[in-house]
Design a protein around this motif. Structure first.
Motif, PDB file in Angstrom:
ATOM      1  N   GLY A  49     -27.569 -80.554  -0.079  1.00 47.04           N
ATOM      2  CA  GLY A  49     -27.716 -79.988  -1.470  1.00 47.04           C
ATOM      3  C   GLY A  49     -28.425 -80.359  -2.450  1.00 47.04           C
ATOM      4  N   GLY A  50     -28.794 -81.603  -2.432  1.00 46.26           N
ATOM      5  CA  GLY A  50     -29.543 -82.502  -3.350  1.00 46.26           C
ATOM      6  C   GLY A  50     -31.129 -82.085  -3.217  1.00 46.26           C
ATOM      7  N   VAL A  51     -31.366 -81.987  -1.872  1.00 47.66           N
ATOM      8  CA  VAL A  51     -32.707 -81.745  -1.424  1.00 47.66           C
ATOM      9  C   VAL A  51     -33.134 -80.291  -1.533  1.00 47.66           C
ATOM     10  N   GLY A  52     -32.015 -79.535  -1.222  1.00 50.40           N
ATOM     11  CA  GLY A  52     -32.251 -78.099  -1.616  1.00 50.40           C
ATOM     12  C   GLY A  52     -32.326 -77.749  -3.021  1.00 50.40           C
ATOM     13  N   TYR A  53     -31.572 -78.587  -3.691  1.00 53.95           N
ATOM     14  CA  TYR A  53     -31.808 -78.044  -5.293  1.00 53.95           C
ATOM     15  C   TYR A  53     -33.107 -78.507  -5.763  1.00 53.95           C
ATOM     16  N   ASN A  54     -33.516 -79.619  -5.244  1.00 50.85           N
ATOM     17  CA  ASN A  54     -34.865 -80.193  -5.798  1.00 50.85           C
ATOM     18  C   ASN A  54     -36.078 -79.169  -5.425  1.00 50.85           C
ATOM     19  N   MET A  62     -37.351 -83.696 -14.838  1.00 51.93           N
ATOM     20  CA  MET A  62     -38.183 -84.528 -14.935  1.00 51.93           C
ATOM     21  C   MET A  62     -39.463 -83.500 -15.298  1.00 51.93           C
ATOM     22  N   LYS A  63     -39.774 -82.324 -15.163  1.00 49.97           N
ATOM     23  CA  LYS A  63     -40.732 -81.268 -15.569  1.00 49.97           C
ATOM     24  C   LYS A  63     -40.754 -81.489 -17.397  1.00 49.97           C
TER      25      LYS A  63
END
Length: 75
Positions: A49-54, A62-63
């Motif tokens: 889920g975290g990798v998919g969100y990023n 961060m942007k």
């Protein structure tokens, strides 16, 4: 005043005692092994889920920080 008795009409669901149902799947494993499997599945789910969100949103916090420092460089 008489209290109504609960009558067990479904012997397969409730059985003769409170522990008559046979566990299946994760519940059929020993407790520690079931806990480890459950924790690993939760970890894998959260990582995916975290990798998919990023990947979808590109870490917007961060942007925002990068844009701030581009507009206001450190002295």
């Amino acid at each position: 005043m008489t209290e109504a008795r609960i009558i067990n009409k479904n012997k397969y669901l409730f059985g003769p005692g409170p522990l008559a149902r046979k566990p299946t799947g994760l519940a059929a494993r020993p407790p520690l092994q079931g806990l480890v499997v459950c924790a690993l599945q939760a970890l894998a789910f959260s990582v995916v889920g975290g990798v998919g969100y990023n990947m979808l949103y590109g870490n917007p916090m961060m942007k925002t920080i990068d844009e701030y420092y581009k507009q206001n460089p450190a002295r």
